[in-house]
Motif scaffolding. Structure first.
Motif, PDB file in Angstrom:
ATOM      1  N   VAL A   5     -20.484  -0.963   3.269  1.00 29.06           N
ATOM      2  CA  VAL A   5     -20.807  -1.125   1.855  1.00 29.06           C
ATOM      3  C   VAL A   5     -22.179  -1.741   1.641  1.00 29.06           C
ATOM      4  CG1 VAL A   5     -20.110  -2.259  -0.295  1.00 29.06           C
ATOM      5  CG2 VAL A   5     -18.385  -1.275   1.214  1.00 29.06           C
ATOM      6  N   GLU A  54     -19.971  -4.181  -5.357  1.00 23.30           N
ATOM      7  CA  GLU A  54     -19.389  -3.117  -4.539  1.00 23.30           C
ATOM      8  C   GLU A  54     -18.387  -3.691  -3.547  1.00 23.30           C
ATOM      9  OE1 GLU A  54     -21.830  -0.159  -2.762  1.00 23.30           O
ATOM     10  OE2 GLU A  54     -23.284  -0.166  -4.391  1.00 23.30           O
ATOM     11  N   SER A  79     -14.423  -2.823  -3.471  1.00 25.15           N
ATOM     12  CA  SER A  79     -13.818  -2.254  -2.271  1.00 25.15           C
ATOM     13  C   SER A  79     -12.650  -3.094  -1.779  1.00 25.15           C
ATOM     14  CB  SER A  79     -14.874  -2.134  -1.158  1.00 25.15           C
ATOM     15  OG  SER A  79     -15.856  -1.192  -1.505  1.00 25.15           O
ATOM     16  N   HIS A 113     -13.475   4.243   3.663  1.00 28.13           N
ATOM     17  CA  HIS A 113     -14.900   4.510   3.474  1.00 28.13           C
ATOM     18  C   HIS A 113     -15.398   5.678   4.313  1.00 28.13           C
ATOM     19  CE1 HIS A 113     -15.886   1.206   0.807  1.00 28.13           C
ATOM     20  NE2 HIS A 113     -15.047   0.466   1.501  1.00 28.13           N
TER      21      HIS A 113
END
Length: 326
Positions: A166, A172, A176, A197
């Motif tokens: 990330v 973010e 996540s 991911h």
């Protein structure tokens, strides 16, 4: 009537620092606490630089109808002498039903603005630290805390995998972690991170950057076009390129040696140092210096200076590859 178990929140708060996510949480958490005591509490926000002393007085004065409110004064580091004095005068004894949050980044030009945090601390303000998380260890701690905040746990390999995938953006990372906790039984391991991911490295721009600094012309252009097709923000790709170049520069200037020792000295994870050591073998000092200037210029271009941001990104990728081979 307020619920009997709803404690009245503290009336004076100092939110100190400039990490946007943490600052916004401090405001929303304070508002939530005030609304637990009085569901009708409203939020008023204003920039200190936009206010006059009478306007600040009006915002913090008792309401005619005794309405509760949270007043968030942003950018207190920009306060002039008169504003700072008015703010401190009113902060000493906030009106009943008023919760005051002073948002200050820790800096300031005027003496009075710089001294605001200390003065508010001395008044007993509740302080929430929101400094930028610059060290890798701080971001690791943030990820662990996020997992706990969401009611779960994340193991160390998963933390490293998440940061690798990330990047450093706290919003973010928080998003996540929240999704991973929701998608698992609350215990997140590395495999869960990799599954979630899978394929998203291109989305963050890191694959574009890695291939560019390694001199892989075809691979970098393919990854760039794929990222753009998926709608990746131009600025995220530019940031990934800049991060890759800066990391190579830092690791190369630190000299060779054990990756773990360099990781401690540079405040980076060991895996990132090892990768940068490999990437740096194709670069010389002159090339890195020019690349630093290139990515700095690209940052401005993708934020509006370039007529065509996609073209600017493609040219930057090609120029980075030329600088490496040169």
């Amino acid at each position: 009537m307020n619920p009997p178990d709803a404690a009245a929140p503290a009336q004076l708060h100092l939110v100190l620092g400039e990490e946007e996510l943490l600052v916004e949480r401090a405001v929303s958490d304070t508002l939530a606490a005030a609304r637990r005591a009085d569901p009708g509490t409203e939020l008023r926000r204003a920039k200190v630089s936009d206010l006059t002393p009478p306007e600040i007085d009006e915002m913090l004065s008792p309401s005619l109808f005794a309405e509760s409110r949270v007043v968030a004064l942003e950018g207190a580091q920009e306060a002039g002498k008169e504003i700072a004095e008015a703010l401190l005068s009113l902060a000493r004894q906030p009106a009943e039903g008023v919760v005051l949050l002073v948002l200050h980044n820790g800096g300031g030009r005027a003496k009075q603005a710089k001294e605001l945090p200390k003065a508010l601390r001395d008044m007993g303000a509740t302080v929430t630290e929101c400094a930028k998380l610059t060290r890798h260890s701080e971001r690791e701690a943030f990820v662990r805390a996020e997992a706990s905040r969401c009611g779960g746990r994340i193991d160390p390999p998963a933390v490293s995998a998440l940061l690798e995938t990330v990047g450093n953006d706290l919003r973010e990372l928080a998003s996540s972690v929240s999704q991973l906790i929701a998608d698992t039984d609350g215990r997140v391991d590395e495999a869960a991170v990799r599954r979630y991911h899978q394929g998203k490295a291109e989305v963050t721009g890191f694959v574009v950057a890695e291939k560019a600094v390694m001199g892989d012309r075809a691979g970098a252009l393919e990854a760039l076009r794929w990222a753009l097709q998926l709608g990746v923000a131009h600025v995220l790709i530019a940031d990934a390129l800049a991060d890759a170049v800066r990391t190579i520069g830092r690791v190369a200037s630190a000299g060779g040696g054990d990756q773990y020792r360099l990781a401690r000295e540079l405040g980076m994870p060991a895996w990132k140092v090892k990768k940068a050591q490999s990437q740096a073998r194709g670069w010389n000092r002159q090339g890195v210096t020019k690349a630093m200037g290139l990515v700095a210029s690209l940052n401005a271009q993708v934020k509006g200076q370039a007529a065509d941001a996609e073209y600017a990104l493609e040219r930057a990728v090609l120029e980075l590859i030329e600088l490496r081979s040169g």
